[in-house]
Design a protein around this motif. Structure first.
Motif, PDB file in Angstrom:
ATOM      1  N   LEU A 229      42.289  35.641  32.859  1.00 28.69           N
ATOM      2  CA  LEU A 229      41.490  36.856  33.028  1.00 28.69           C
ATOM      3  C   LEU A 229      40.948  36.974  34.450  1.00 28.69           C
ATOM      4  CD1 LEU A 229      39.501  36.750  29.668  1.00 28.69           C
ATOM      5  CD2 LEU A 229      41.292  38.383  30.293  1.00 28.69           C
ATOM      6  N   ALA A 230      40.521  35.827  35.035  1.00 24.36           N
ATOM      7  CA  ALA A 230      39.954  35.857  36.383  1.00 24.36           C
ATOM      8  C   ALA A 230      40.992  36.240  37.426  1.00 24.36           C
ATOM      9  CB  ALA A 230      39.344  34.495  36.721  1.00 24.36           C
ATOM     10  N   VAL A 231      42.265  36.000  37.143  1.00 24.24           N
ATOM     11  CA  VAL A 231      43.331  36.383  38.073  1.00 24.24           C
ATOM     12  C   VAL A 231      43.883  37.772  37.727  1.00 24.24           C
ATOM     13  CG1 VAL A 231      45.634  35.799  38.919  1.00 24.24           C
ATOM     14  CG2 VAL A 231      43.953  33.986  38.528  1.00 24.24           C
ATOM     15  N   GLY A 232      44.082  38.026  36.431  1.00 23.01           N
ATOM     16  CA  GLY A 232      44.711  39.277  36.019  1.00 23.01           C
ATOM     17  C   GLY A 232      43.846  40.500  36.246  1.00 23.01           C
ATOM     18  N   LEU A 233      42.559  40.426  35.938  1.00 22.43           N
ATOM     19  CA  LEU A 233      41.688  41.597  36.093  1.00 22.43           C
ATOM     20  C   LEU A 233      41.542  42.020  37.555  1.00 22.43           C
ATOM     21  CD1 LEU A 233      38.936  40.765  33.420  1.00 22.43           C
ATOM     22  CD2 LEU A 233      40.767  42.459  33.270  1.00 22.43           C
ATOM     23  N   PRO A 234      41.297  41.111  38.506  1.00 21.68           N
ATOM     24  CA  PRO A 234      41.263  41.547  39.915  1.00 21.68           C
ATOM     25  C   PRO A 234      42.609  42.092  40.390  1.00 21.68           C
ATOM     26  CG  PRO A 234      40.189  39.427  39.675  1.00 21.68           C
ATOM     27  CD  PRO A 234      40.869  39.698  38.373  1.00 21.68           C
ATOM     28  N   LEU A 235      43.697  41.526  39.844  1.00 16.97           N
ATOM     29  CA  LEU A 235      45.020  42.000  40.245  1.00 16.97           C
ATOM     30  C   LEU A 235      45.236  43.441  39.790  1.00 16.97           C
ATOM     31  CD1 LEU A 235      47.547  40.951  41.684  1.00 16.97           C
ATOM     32  CD2 LEU A 235      48.450  40.267  39.451  1.00 16.97           C
ATOM     33  N   LEU A 236      44.654  43.808  38.632  1.00 14.02           N
ATOM     34  CA  LEU A 236      44.803  45.164  38.126  1.00 14.02           C
ATOM     35  C   LEU A 236      43.832  46.147  38.762  1.00 14.02           C
ATOM     36  CD1 LEU A 236      45.255  44.439  34.298  1.00 14.02           C
ATOM     37  CD2 LEU A 236      47.007  45.201  35.906  1.00 14.02           C
ATOM     38  N   PHE A 237      42.606  45.701  39.017  1.00 17.97           N
ATOM     39  CA  PHE A 237      41.564  46.629  39.434  1.00 17.97           C
ATOM     40  C   PHE A 237      41.096  46.428  40.874  1.00 17.97           C
ATOM     41  CE2 PHE A 237      41.092  45.985  34.829  1.00 17.97           C
ATOM     42  CZ  PHE A 237      41.304  47.278  34.380  1.00 17.97           C
ATOM     43  N   GLY A 238      41.229  45.215  41.420  1.00 13.04           N
ATOM     44  CA  GLY A 238      40.811  44.959  42.800  1.00 13.04           C
ATOM     45  C   GLY A 238      39.321  45.152  42.993  1.00 13.04           C
ATOM     46  N   GLY A 239      38.879  45.474  44.197  1.00 17.09           N
ATOM     47  CA  GLY A 239      37.480  45.786  44.495  1.00 17.09           C
ATOM     48  C   GLY A 239      36.525  44.701  44.052  1.00 17.09           C
ATOM     49  N   GLY A 240      35.440  45.126  43.313  1.00 18.94           N
ATOM     50  CA  GLY A 240      34.414  44.199  42.869  1.00 18.94           C
ATOM     51  C   GLY A 240      34.888  43.179  41.863  1.00 18.94           C
ATOM     52  N   TRP A 241      36.066  43.394  41.287  1.00 11.06           N
ATOM     53  CA  TRP A 241      36.597  42.443  40.310  1.00 11.06           C
ATOM     54  C   TRP A 241      36.999  41.124  40.964  1.00 11.06           C
ATOM     55  CZ3 TRP A 241      37.135  43.945  35.054  1.00 11.06           C
ATOM     56  CH2 TRP A 241      36.782  45.273  34.805  1.00 11.06           C
ATOM     57  N   LEU A 242      37.059  41.090  42.291  1.00  8.11           N
ATOM     58  CA  LEU A 242      37.385  39.841  42.984  1.00  8.11           C
ATOM     59  C   LEU A 242      36.254  38.814  42.895  1.00  8.11           C
ATOM     60  CD1 LEU A 242      39.301  40.744  46.270  1.00  8.11           C
ATOM     61  CD2 LEU A 242      40.049  39.252  44.406  1.00  8.11           C
ATOM     62  N   THR A 243      35.101  39.202  42.306  1.00 11.87           N
ATOM     63  CA  THR A 243      34.035  38.211  42.100  1.00 11.87           C
ATOM     64  C   THR A 243      34.348  37.271  40.940  1.00 11.87           C
ATOM     65  OG1 THR A 243      32.848  39.762  40.676  1.00 11.87           O
ATOM     66  CG2 THR A 243      32.249  39.729  43.021  1.00 11.87           C
ATOM     67  N   LEU A 244      35.270  37.661  40.061  1.00 12.76           N
ATOM     68  CA  LEU A 244      35.575  36.828  38.892  1.00 12.76           C
ATOM     69  C   LEU A 244      36.123  35.455  39.262  1.00 12.76           C
ATOM     70  CD1 LEU A 244      37.092  39.447  36.384  1.00 12.76           C
ATOM     71  CD2 LEU A 244      34.715  38.755  36.724  1.00 12.76           C
ATOM     72  N   PRO A 245      37.047  35.339  40.223  1.00 12.59           N
ATOM     73  CA  PRO A 245      37.537  33.997  40.572  1.00 12.59           C
ATOM     74  C   PRO A 245      36.440  33.063  41.062  1.00 12.59           C
ATOM     75  CG  PRO A 245      39.030  35.666  41.415  1.00 12.59           C
ATOM     76  CD  PRO A 245      37.833  36.385  40.915  1.00 12.59           C
ATOM     77  N   ILE A 246      35.338  33.618  41.599  1.00 11.85           N
ATOM     78  CA  ILE A 246      34.254  32.752  42.068  1.00 11.85           C
ATOM     79  C   ILE A 246      33.642  31.989  40.893  1.00 11.85           C
ATOM     80  CG2 ILE A 246      31.969  32.750  43.150  1.00 11.85           C
ATOM     81  CD1 ILE A 246      32.837  35.105  44.831  1.00 11.85           C
ATOM     82  N   TYR A 247      33.549  32.651  39.743  1.00 11.57           N
ATOM     83  CA  TYR A 247      33.012  31.971  38.568  1.00 11.57           C
ATOM     84  C   TYR A 247      33.901  30.805  38.148  1.00 11.57           C
ATOM     85  CZ  TYR A 247      29.486  35.574  37.880  1.00 11.57           C
ATOM     86  OH  TYR A 247      28.407  36.398  38.030  1.00 11.57           O
ATOM     87  N   MET A 248      35.184  30.935  38.412  1.00 16.87           N
ATOM     88  CA  MET A 248      36.100  29.859  38.025  1.00 16.87           C
ATOM     89  C   MET A 248      35.851  28.595  38.832  1.00 16.87           C
ATOM     90  SD  MET A 248      37.539  31.223  35.587  1.00 16.87           S
ATOM     91  CE  MET A 248      38.405  29.699  35.264  1.00 16.87           C
ATOM     92  N   THR A 249      35.415  28.744  40.077  1.00 16.09           N
ATOM     93  CA  THR A 249      35.140  27.540  40.872  1.00 16.09           C
ATOM     94  C   THR A 249      34.019  26.714  40.255  1.00 16.09           C
ATOM     95  OG1 THR A 249      33.539  28.668  42.314  1.00 16.09           O
ATOM     96  CG2 THR A 249      35.855  28.767  42.948  1.00 16.09           C
ATOM     97  N   VAL A 250      33.038  27.411  39.648  1.00 17.88           N
ATOM     98  CA  VAL A 250      31.943  26.697  38.983  1.00 17.88           C
ATOM     99  C   VAL A 250      32.478  25.932  37.777  1.00 17.88           C
ATOM    100  CG1 VAL A 250      29.724  26.952  37.830  1.00 17.88           C
ATOM    101  CG2 VAL A 250      30.290  28.425  39.767  1.00 17.88           C
ATOM    102  N   LEU A 251      33.312  26.603  36.966  1.00 15.79           N
ATOM    103  CA  LEU A 251      33.880  25.935  35.789  1.00 15.79           C
ATOM    104  C   LEU A 251      34.748  24.753  36.187  1.00 15.79           C
ATOM    105  CD1 LEU A 251      34.906  28.863  33.402  1.00 15.79           C
ATOM    106  CD2 LEU A 251      32.813  27.504  33.419  1.00 15.79           C
ATOM    107  N   TYR A 252      35.618  24.945  37.159  1.00 17.46           N
ATOM    108  CA  TYR A 252      36.497  23.865  37.593  1.00 17.46           C
ATOM    109  C   TYR A 252      35.689  22.665  38.098  1.00 17.46           C
ATOM    110  CZ  TYR A 252      40.324  27.308  37.539  1.00 17.46           C
ATOM    111  OH  TYR A 252      41.247  28.248  37.172  1.00 17.46           O
ATOM    112  N   SER A 253      34.672  22.949  38.912  1.00 18.92           N
ATOM    113  CA  SER A 253      33.901  21.874  39.532  1.00 18.92           C
ATOM    114  C   SER A 253      33.150  21.046  38.506  1.00 18.92           C
ATOM    115  CB  SER A 253      32.910  22.447  40.551  1.00 18.92           C
ATOM    116  OG  SER A 253      33.579  23.153  41.570  1.00 18.92           O
ATOM    117  N   MET A 254      32.587  21.705  37.486  1.00 19.13           N
ATOM    118  CA  MET A 254      31.754  20.998  36.521  1.00 19.13           C
ATOM    119  C   MET A 254      32.536  20.443  35.334  1.00 19.13           C
ATOM    120  SD  MET A 254      28.804  21.259  37.972  1.00 19.13           S
ATOM    121  CE  MET A 254      27.547  20.885  36.766  1.00 19.13           C
TER     122      MET A 254
END
Length: 379
Positions: free
Chosen positions: A90-115
């Motif tokens: 979802l973090a990759v697909g939604l920004p790919l479809l909508f762009g713009g502010g949706w590029l904030t979603l991958p940032i949340y993934m860095t938190v999940l990956y790190s922890m």
């Protein structure tokens, strides 16, 4: 965003409290307002808006599920792996479809990956999210400056939360080490007592066995010496009993000086810095033993429950009253309860005409024992 995200994985220790994560998680999710604005302001309309809203809700639900299902840092379960995979899509697909502010979603993934993931897997995931943000930004022709900032956020947040995760793991290991130190100290004390009792009773019991065998043989032959040998056995047994009682009394009342030395050694071994201050005249023997008991109880609490980094022990005697205070900077919640030793200490102190108070202090937990100095003769 860093401060808000820092609260996402709340709690401490190897198994952090999952319910504590909810308030911080709610604050962190406020940054999803950027993709929400695209839906609210009409930048995305029609069926595309419906699918976007559904995808965003699904992302939020899966994100919360990952955080709440995670039990141990760096060791995801099978469920966590599946949820992380779904959120990643979802973090990759939604920004790919909508762009713009949706590029904030991958940032949340860095938190999940790190922890949630192991160090190696987290690094791979963070690098992947950084490349994903850069490529989608170029593909959607986003503002280069904004895209660069988002890539920088991915990198910095990844490093930050990997450090947070490693710090918490170290804290967990330190607490386990402190508990092990306390356990080993108690085990060593039991071994010392066992050795002392063995040395104390070994000779007496051996002598009792030999004299018992001799008395038995003399009794069979009708010798009058059997009575004398039996009397010797009784005498040796009584002497051994007195020695054992004296030894046990010495263990229970090692005295203030010995208990202070033992408390300092045990707490410093557990990582707690100890400061001891003594002021006043020498104490009567009975009062010295009573305060030694109090120091042992207080030190045991600091090592096992308080998780303190600093402890102050102060003994003052003005000729009329003697006060012992043990103050630490650990957890403020009262750790004492039935069977903890405080009840017995309170009874002994009250029998000597003194008082005991224990509870949260200004910086941690405080134990205060006040006894009239004149009570030393009857404590």
């Amino acid at each position: 965003m860093k401060l808000a995200s820092a609260l996402t994985f709340g709690g401490t220790g190897e198994n952090p409290s999952r319910w504590r994560r909810l308030p911080g998680m709610a604050i962190g999710l406020v940054y999803l307002c950027f993709p929400m604005l695209d839906l609210v302001t009409g930048n995305v309309t029609g069926a595309k808006a419906v699918w976007g809203a559904f995808g965003l809700v699904t992302f939020i639900v899966c994100y919360i599920a990952v955080v709440m299902s995670q039990r141990t840092f760096g060791k995801p379960t099978l469920l966590s792996h599946l949820l992380i995979a779904a959120v990643t899509v979802l973090a990759v697909g939604l920004p790919l479809l909508f762009g713009g502010g949706w590029l904030t979603l991958p940032i949340y993934m860095t938190v999940l990956y790190s922890m949630a993931l192991s160090t190696r897997a987290a690094v791979v995931g963070i690098v992947g999210m950084g490349v994903t943000v850069a490529l989608i930004g170029l593909l959607k022709q986003n503002d280069p400056g904004t895209t660069l900032v988002l890539v920088f956020q991915v990198a910095t947040l990844g490093i930050l939360f990997m450090s947070v995760r490693n710090t918490r793991l170290l804290v967990t290991q330190l607490r386990q080490a402190q508990e092990e130190v306390a356990r080993l100290a108690a085990s060593e004390e039991r071994l010392r007592i066992a050795r002392d009792l063995h040395d104390l009773l070994g000779h007496s019991l051996s002598l009792i066995v030999l004299k018992s065998e001799l008395a038995g043989r003399l009794a069979e032959s009708g010798s009058e010496r059997a009575v004398a040998e039996i009397n010797d056995i009784e005498s040796v047994a009584r002497e051994a009993l007195v020695e054992v009682r004296d030894a046990v009394t010495a263990y229970r009342q090692r005295g203030l000086s010995g208990e202070l030395d033992g408390a300092r050694a045990a707490m410093e071994a557990a990582g707690t810095r100890v400061t001891v201050r003594l002021a006043g005249t020498p104490l009567p023997d009975a009062l010295d033993g009573l305060l030694g008991w109090a120091v042992r109880e207080g030190a045991t609490n600091v090592i096992r429950h308080a998780r303190a980094t600093r402890c102050e022990i102060e003994v003052t005697c003005d000729g009329e009253s003697t006060v012992l205070e043990i103050v630490d900077d650990g957890r403020g919640a009262a750790p004492y309860g039935p069977g903890s030793g405080l009840t017995g200490l309170t009874e002994r102190v009250e029998a000597a005409g003194g008082t005991v108070s224990a509870g949260p202090g200004e910086t941690g937990f405080a134990l205060r024992v006040a006894v009239p100095t004149a009570a030393g003769g009857r404590a």
